[in-house]
Scaffold this motif. Structure first.
Motif, mmCIF file in Angstrom:
data_model
loop_
_atom_site.group_PDB
_atom_site.id
_atom_site.type_symbol
_atom_site.label_atom_id
_atom_site.label_comp_id
_atom_site.label_asym_id
_atom_site.label_seq_id
_atom_site.Cartn_x
_atom_site.Cartn_y
_atom_site.Cartn_z
ATOM 1 N N SER A 58 17.887 -4.986 41.617
ATOM 2 C CA SER A 58 19.027 -4.920 42.548
ATOM 3 C C SER A 58 19.774 -3.612 42.360
ATOM 4 O O SER A 58 19.604 -2.924 41.344
ATOM 5 C CB SER A 58 19.997 -6.091 42.298
ATOM 6 N N GLY A 59 20.622 -3.309 43.327
ATOM 7 C CA GLY A 59 21.512 -2.165 43.180
ATOM 8 C C GLY A 59 22.497 -2.404 42.038
ATOM 9 O O GLY A 59 22.862 -1.473 41.314
ATOM 10 N N SER A 60 22.922 -3.634 41.877
ATOM 11 C CA SER A 60 23.853 -3.976 40.790
ATOM 12 C C SER A 60 23.244 -3.661 39.431
ATOM 13 O O SER A 60 23.903 -3.087 38.562
ATOM 14 C CB SER A 60 24.204 -5.470 40.829
ATOM 15 N N THR A 84 35.477 -1.203 47.483
ATOM 16 C CA THR A 84 34.017 -1.167 47.425
ATOM 17 C C THR A 84 33.538 -2.584 47.190
ATOM 18 O O THR A 84 34.346 -3.502 47.022
ATOM 19 C CB THR A 84 33.518 -0.246 46.292
ATOM 20 N N THR A 88 30.210 -2.552 41.984
ATOM 21 C CA THR A 88 30.500 -1.204 41.471
ATOM 22 C C THR A 88 31.328 -1.330 40.184
ATOM 23 O O THR A 88 31.009 -0.714 39.159
ATOM 24 C CB THR A 88 31.312 -0.390 42.512
ATOM 25 N N VAL A 130 31.725 6.073 45.441
ATOM 26 C CA VAL A 130 30.913 5.221 46.318
ATOM 27 C C VAL A 130 30.837 5.876 47.697
ATOM 28 O O VAL A 130 31.860 6.278 48.251
ATOM 29 C CB VAL A 130 31.558 3.825 46.456
ATOM 30 N N ASP A 156 27.297 5.793 43.624
ATOM 31 C CA ASP A 156 26.934 4.486 44.168
ATOM 32 C C ASP A 156 26.551 4.728 45.628
ATOM 33 O O ASP A 156 27.407 4.829 46.507
ATOM 34 C CB ASP A 156 28.089 3.491 44.048
ATOM 35 N N CYS A 158 24.579 2.757 47.378
ATOM 36 C CA CYS A 158 23.986 1.487 47.838
ATOM 37 C C CYS A 158 24.137 1.263 49.334
ATOM 38 O O CYS A 158 23.434 0.448 49.916
ATOM 39 C CB CYS A 158 24.599 0.324 47.070
ATOM 40 N N GLN A 159 25.073 1.970 49.978
ATOM 41 C CA GLN A 159 25.258 1.819 51.427
ATOM 42 C C GLN A 159 24.874 3.096 52.178
ATOM 43 O O GLN A 159 25.230 3.236 53.347
ATOM 44 C CB GLN A 159 26.727 1.478 51.743
ATOM 45 N N PHE A 181 18.539 -2.365 47.852
ATOM 46 C CA PHE A 181 17.679 -2.762 48.967
ATOM 47 C C PHE A 181 17.950 -4.205 49.377
ATOM 48 O O PHE A 181 17.058 -4.919 49.832
ATOM 49 C CB PHE A 181 16.198 -2.539 48.602
ATOM 50 N N TYR A 182 19.191 -4.623 49.197
ATOM 51 C CA TYR A 182 19.639 -5.919 49.713
ATOM 52 C C TYR A 182 19.243 -5.974 51.196
ATOM 53 O O TYR A 182 19.292 -4.943 51.885
ATOM 54 C CB TYR A 182 21.162 -5.996 49.520
ATOM 55 N N LYS A 185 21.022 -3.853 53.960
ATOM 56 C CA LYS A 185 21.309 -2.422 53.764
ATOM 57 C C LYS A 185 20.458 -1.591 54.735
ATOM 58 O O LYS A 185 19.501 -2.094 55.312
ATOM 59 C CB LYS A 185 21.031 -2.023 52.305
ATOM 60 N N GLY A 193 16.560 -6.008 45.643
ATOM 61 C CA GLY A 193 15.863 -4.834 45.140
ATOM 62 C C GLY A 193 16.847 -3.698 44.958
ATOM 63 O O GLY A 193 17.932 -3.704 45.553
ATOM 64 N N TYR A 309 36.369 -4.544 52.641
ATOM 65 C CA TYR A 309 36.399 -5.852 52.006
ATOM 66 C C TYR A 309 37.819 -6.352 52.097
ATOM 67 O O TYR A 309 38.740 -5.529 52.021
ATOM 68 C CB TYR A 309 35.933 -5.693 50.553
#
Ligand SMILES: *Cc1c(COP(=O)(O)O)cnc(C)c1O
Length: 363
Positions: A58-60, A84, A88, A130, A156, A158-159, A181-182, A185, A193, A309
């Motif tokens: 995962s990205g996490s 974020t 993160t 981010v 970060d 991830c986006q 790779f949620y 995304k 991923g 968020y």
């Protein structure tokens, strides 16, 4: 009904290639740490323009393990943002360190580099900006403050798969970068991923071991690692989808342009693209003082929206106690006004126009 995201439409475009790729993996009978993951790591690293890609679950986990591999530990402070996704900050806390939140730039919603210096202490080790909503953070200024104070920089991203900063893809501007790779995304798997990318060979080697129980050779565990691999099925699928990333991002930008063109004359505050940045519009986020009312009215018309968020991290139950004193006026204000409109590459122009019409009527 206008769905916020619709992955079934994506499958309709690429289904045949996906089936071929998945069949290949199943026939081969090798499911972890094999040639698919290796090929995808190479292809994605090349796409970003870095030497090494280390795929993970995962990205996490990519964020968590990169920080660990860079030596982040108990007692350290890491500069990041509260506006974020939660992971993160979790990556910092999972390493025993403390997130120190700086406020965001009200135009880009990314870290405001002018606010970093006031938050530095003797314990600061790393800066974690981010690239939110697909828009690159102000990396020039961030990296320059970090270098001046000998701090590591991790992006970060991830986006922001494929977003560019000063003409180059994000992901090579710091010591390492992390991608997710949620499924929703810009580049998404059919499950979880992630990947860490870097030009630092030693760091990459450490990450390869860390994701696989701290071992380089079977049955020799040099340090305590985790189990965090990208499986072969996801990697094979992502190899297929990587070929589509650029044209999907182009379509996202065209949709964003359509929104912007037709919503310009409303009271909404629209996304702003910095001159150094080319956003890949993971999300198209507008601001509205009557946000909740707008969201409710759109929902009644079948137009799905989300909020990314609604609660900043320092106000989350898991963080509120330890961050009581933190005040981030720009972040806190944004959280009450932001609204993410439907955004995915398979929205038709007609759906975008219906959404625009809906928004205008619901304001
Ligand atoms: C999605 C996301 C993550 C986490 O990635 P996962 O693959 O879901 O673990 C981290 N940071 C940001 C900004 C994200 O959007």
């Amino acid at each position: 009904m206008i769905p916020f995201v619709d992955l079934k439409r994506e499958y309709a475009e690429i289904g045949e290639d996906v089936t071929t790729a998945l069949e290949r993996v199943v026939q081969r009978g090798w499911f972890l740490l094999g040639e698919e993951a290796e090929s995808f790591e190479e292809a994605f690293a090349a796409y970003v323009g870095v030497e090494h890609g280390v795929s993970m679950n995962s990205g996490s986990d990519a964020l968590f393990l990169v920080l660990k591999a860079l030596g982040i530990q108990e007692g350290d402070e890491v500069i990041t943002v509260a506006h974020t996704f939660i992971s993160t900050a979790d990556a910092i806390v999972r390493n025993g360190a403390t997130p120190v939140f700086v406020d965001i730039d009200p135009d880009t919603y990314c870290m405001d580099p002018t606010k970093i210096e006031a938050k530095l202490s003797g314990k600061t080790k790393l800066v974690l900006p981010v690239h939110l909503y697909g828009h690159p953070a102000a990396m020039d200024a961030i990296v320059s403050v970090a270098r001046e104070h000998r701090l590591s920089v991790v992006e970060d991203a991830c986006q922001a798969h494929g977003a560019t900063y000063q003409g180059h893809p994000v992901g090579r501007l710091g010591d390492a970068a992390c991608f997710s790779f949620y499924p929703t995304k810009n580049l998404g798997a059919y499950g979880d991923g992630g990947m860490a990318v870097t030009n630092d060979s030693a760091l990459a080697e450490k990450l390869r071991m860390a994701r696989n129980y701290g071992q380089q050779h079977k049955h020799c565990h040099e340090f305590v690692g985790v189990n965090s691999r990208l499986d072969e099925i996801q990697a094979a699928l992502l190899r297929v989808k990587l070929h589509h990333l650029d044209h999907w991002n182009t379509r996202r930008r065209a949709i964003a342009q359509l929104y912007t063109e037709h919503l310009r004359d409303t009271e909404l505050i629209l996304p702003h693209e910095h001159e150094d940045a080319r956003s890949v519009y993971h999300l198209y986020v507008v601001r509205c003082q009557q946000r909740d009312r707008l969201q409710q009215r759109l929902s009644e018309r079948g137009i799905q929206t989300q909020i990314h968020y609604p609660v900043p991290i320092h106000k989350q139950p898991a963080y509120a106690q330890s961050h009581r004193q933190v005040s981030l006026p720009v972040t806190e204000q944004a959280c009450t006004e932001i609204l993410s409109l439907p955004m995915h590459p398979f929205l038709t122009d007609d759906e975008v126009m219906q959404t625009i019409k809906g928004v205008k009527e619901c304001l």
